[in-house]
Design a protein around this motif. Sequence first.
Motif, PDB file in Angstrom:
ATOM      1  N   VAL A   1      29.922  66.466  27.903  1.00 17.29           N
ATOM      2  CA  VAL A   1      29.716  65.354  26.972  1.00 17.29           C
ATOM      3  C   VAL A   1      28.563  65.691  26.033  1.00 17.29           C
ATOM      4  CG1 VAL A   1      30.637  63.607  28.536  1.00 17.29           C
ATOM      5  CG2 VAL A   1      28.196  64.149  28.612  1.00 17.29           C
ATOM      6  N   VAL A   2      28.594  65.089  24.839  1.00 17.32           N
ATOM      7  CA  VAL A   2      27.605  65.422  23.819  1.00 17.32           C
ATOM      8  C   VAL A   2      27.099  64.161  23.136  1.00 17.32           C
ATOM      9  CG1 VAL A   2      28.662  67.671  23.387  1.00 17.32           C
ATOM     10  CG2 VAL A   2      29.352  65.709  21.992  1.00 17.32           C
ATOM     11  N   LYS A   3      25.965  64.310  22.472  1.00 22.67           N
ATOM     12  CA  LYS A   3      25.402  63.226  21.654  1.00 22.67           C
ATOM     13  C   LYS A   3      25.038  63.799  20.301  1.00 22.67           C
ATOM     14  CE  LYS A   3      21.173  61.403  22.326  1.00 22.67           C
ATOM     15  NZ  LYS A   3      20.397  61.221  21.078  1.00 22.67           N
ATOM     16  N   LEU A   4      25.490  63.134  19.244  1.00 19.05           N
ATOM     17  CA  LEU A   4      25.222  63.581  17.875  1.00 19.05           C
ATOM     18  C   LEU A   4      24.326  62.541  17.203  1.00 19.05           C
ATOM     19  CD1 LEU A   4      28.876  64.603  16.874  1.00 19.05           C
ATOM     20  CD2 LEU A   4      27.202  65.903  18.208  1.00 19.05           C
ATOM     21  N   SER A   5      23.039  62.742  17.302  1.00 18.82           N
ATOM     22  CA  SER A   5      22.104  61.742  16.789  1.00 18.82           C
ATOM     23  C   SER A   5      22.069  61.761  15.272  1.00 18.82           C
ATOM     24  CB  SER A   5      20.698  61.988  17.352  1.00 18.82           C
ATOM     25  OG  SER A   5      20.020  62.972  16.593  1.00 18.82           O
ATOM     26  N   ASP A   6      21.269  60.838  14.699  1.00 19.62           N
ATOM     27  CA  ASP A   6      21.165  60.750  13.245  1.00 19.62           C
ATOM     28  C   ASP A   6      20.109  61.689  12.667  1.00 19.62           C
ATOM     29  OD1 ASP A   6      23.192  58.937  12.708  1.00 19.62           O
ATOM     30  OD2 ASP A   6      21.935  57.203  13.108  1.00 19.62           O
ATOM     31  N   VAL A   7      19.488  62.494  13.500  1.00 17.78           N
ATOM     32  CA  VAL A   7      18.587  63.525  13.001  1.00 17.78           C
ATOM     33  C   VAL A   7      19.421  64.770  12.728  1.00 17.78           C
ATOM     34  CG1 VAL A   7      16.570  64.949  13.508  1.00 17.78           C
ATOM     35  CG2 VAL A   7      16.673  62.591  14.336  1.00 17.78           C
ATOM     36  N   LYS A   8      19.333  65.294  11.521  1.00 16.01           N
ATOM     37  CA  LYS A   8      20.188  66.407  11.117  1.00 16.01           C
ATOM     38  C   LYS A   8      20.143  67.546  12.130  1.00 16.01           C
ATOM     39  CE  LYS A   8      20.288  65.974   6.059  1.00 16.01           C
ATOM     40  NZ  LYS A   8      19.946  66.639   4.788  1.00 16.01           N
ATOM     41  N   GLY A   9      21.316  67.885  12.676  1.00 18.55           N
ATOM     42  CA  GLY A   9      21.413  69.028  13.567  1.00 18.55           C
ATOM     43  C   GLY A   9      20.831  68.820  14.946  1.00 18.55           C
ATOM     44  N   LYS A  10      20.230  67.659  15.221  1.00 16.75           N
ATOM     45  CA  LYS A  10      19.612  67.428  16.528  1.00 16.75           C
ATOM     46  C   LYS A  10      20.662  66.836  17.478  1.00 16.75           C
ATOM     47  CE  LYS A  10      15.622  65.376  18.838  1.00 16.75           C
ATOM     48  NZ  LYS A  10      14.484  64.427  18.725  1.00 16.75           N
ATOM     49  N   TYR A  11      21.554  67.700  17.895  1.00 19.33           N
ATOM     50  CA  TYR A  11      22.629  67.286  18.776  1.00 19.33           C
ATOM     51  C   TYR A  11      22.369  67.857  20.169  1.00 19.33           C
ATOM     52  CZ  TYR A  11      24.818  66.689  14.176  1.00 19.33           C
ATOM     53  OH  TYR A  11      25.088  66.327  12.875  1.00 19.33           O
ATOM     54  N   THR A  12      22.803  67.139  21.204  1.00 18.09           N
ATOM     55  CA  THR A  12      22.581  67.605  22.564  1.00 18.09           C
ATOM     56  C   THR A  12      23.914  67.741  23.283  1.00 18.09           C
ATOM     57  OG1 THR A  12      22.277  65.333  23.380  1.00 18.09           O
ATOM     58  CG2 THR A  12      20.311  66.533  22.718  1.00 18.09           C
ATOM     59  N   GLY A  13      24.005  68.784  24.130  1.00 14.74           N
ATOM     60  CA  GLY A  13      25.208  69.017  24.903  1.00 14.74           C
ATOM     61  C   GLY A  13      25.746  70.422  24.708  1.00 14.74           C
ATOM     62  N   ASP A  14      26.909  70.666  25.268  1.00 12.80           N
ATOM     63  CA  ASP A  14      27.563  71.967  25.193  1.00 12.80           C
ATOM     64  C   ASP A  14      27.859  72.343  23.737  1.00 12.80           C
ATOM     65  OD1 ASP A  14      29.255  74.146  26.636  1.00 12.80           O
ATOM     66  OD2 ASP A  14      30.623  73.270  25.160  1.00 12.80           O
ATOM     67  N   PRO A  15      27.396  73.502  23.273  1.00 11.24           N
ATOM     68  CA  PRO A  15      27.562  73.874  21.859  1.00 11.24           C
ATOM     69  C   PRO A  15      29.014  73.870  21.394  1.00 11.24           C
ATOM     70  CG  PRO A  15      25.974  75.328  22.916  1.00 11.24           C
ATOM     71  CD  PRO A  15      26.577  74.497  24.008  1.00 11.24           C
ATOM     72  N   LYS A  16      29.947  74.348  22.238  1.00 11.46           N
ATOM     73  CA  LYS A  16      31.350  74.364  21.840  1.00 11.46           C
ATOM     74  C   LYS A  16      31.891  72.942  21.687  1.00 11.46           C
ATOM     75  CE  LYS A  16      32.569  78.846  23.876  1.00 11.46           C
ATOM     76  NZ  LYS A  16      33.414  79.532  24.891  1.00 11.46           N
ATOM     77  N   MET A  17      31.468  72.047  22.592  1.00 15.67           N
ATOM     78  CA  MET A  17      31.935  70.668  22.517  1.00 15.67           C
ATOM     79  C   MET A  17      31.312  69.954  21.312  1.00 15.67           C
ATOM     80  SD  MET A  17      34.104  68.669  23.933  1.00 15.67           S
ATOM     81  CE  MET A  17      34.411  69.176  25.637  1.00 15.67           C
ATOM     82  N   ILE A  18      30.077  70.310  20.973  1.00 18.18           N
ATOM     83  CA  ILE A  18      29.444  69.744  19.781  1.00 18.18           C
ATOM     84  C   ILE A  18      30.256  70.111  18.542  1.00 18.18           C
ATOM     85  CG2 ILE A  18      27.441  69.937  18.245  1.00 18.18           C
ATOM     86  CD1 ILE A  18      25.686  70.123  20.760  1.00 18.18           C
TER      87      ILE A  18
END
Length: 397
Positions: free
Chosen positions: A366-383
């Motif tokens: 599972v991943v989280k795509l926050s509103d900070v540019k590029g500041k996403y957390t989780g598996d890179p492929k899933m992102i």
Amino acid sequence: MTPSHTILNSLLDNDFYKFTMQHAVFKLFPKAQAKYEFINRGKHRFPAGFAEELRTSINKMATLHLTREEKQYLKDTCPYLDPTYLDFLQGYRYDPDEVSVSQNADNLSVKITGYWYRTILWEVPLMSLISELYYKLNHLSGDSDEQIIRTAKNKIEKYNALGVTIAEFGTRRRHAYHTHRLVVQALKQYGSKSFIGTSNVHMAMLNQTKPIGTHAHEWFMFHAAKYGFKTANGLSLEHWVNVYRGDLGIALSDTYTTDVFFSQFDKMFTKLFDGVRHDSGDPILFADKTIAHYKSKGINPLSKTIIFSDGLDYEKVVRIARHCQGKIGISFGIGTNFTNDVGLDPMNIVIKMTEAYPEGAYWTPVVKLSDVKGKYTGDPKMIELSKTILGINDSTQ
């Protein structure tokens, strides 16, 4: 190393949204499983023996249980929690076997695995234990009790004068349980015009104030694992409404960026929910987007509320309040700035859901795509997959 004897004092020493989500998971997804992992964002160095001390504190959590008085408090304060859930919670015990802890030199590893309806309660108390133990084992005591009270008093009096409502959201990265308790007592005593409650249910009960919260990112992250990214926001909100029938009506907006959220926050949801919570990115830009969204749906923004909760201090609150005045309802949730302002650097740590196992499916990152540019957390492929499916282009975010 001196034994820390850091323990939790109550099963309710946790954020309210953990219980409200647990209630919903208990009803809707009783066979789902989840994994969580500790992330040391601040690159803090943990002293030798830290993992053993943390393990001892975790093992002691197995003795915690919901008391008769606590159950009655929840029954009286939160009528939307089913009696069957309160009975379940009365029988709930933390299972330390769900948590693995290890240490390699000064690096700490903490992982949680098990049924989601059980493991959902670990994140916040574990973070508070890690934070408190870090200061204890490094012999970092911070300010005196008198200074802690004075600091909290000065802050809430400034918010009183500003004319905004404030809730305390600081359980995760508090300096210590004792500090937290002093702060909430001071906020209650001196914040009659501003202080409206705390996210910590135990502290709310002690101070006879309101526990505050709805849901967190993991609610939306699980829905993406079960149903897919395109329908995650909509089904998360729909299931929330089905469980709470109009109560707990603040929607978290930034699990897959606010732009994606608002594209799916249709007129029904916009009317049903009391407002939205801001947790990442520029708060002024978020306020303008939210106001524009309500207007586009023919809804007066002043009938709705934004809860701002992203790393706030007085200066940020002033800037947001001045911008939003007369445009939309606002309130503020302030965490570490209340519970870990003792003259020491606060920790920068999180525990995040990393994988989910919906019933009849398989382990899914599972991943989280926050509103900070590029500041996403989780598996890179899933992102990358989620960005493709949702049409997210970092250059335009």
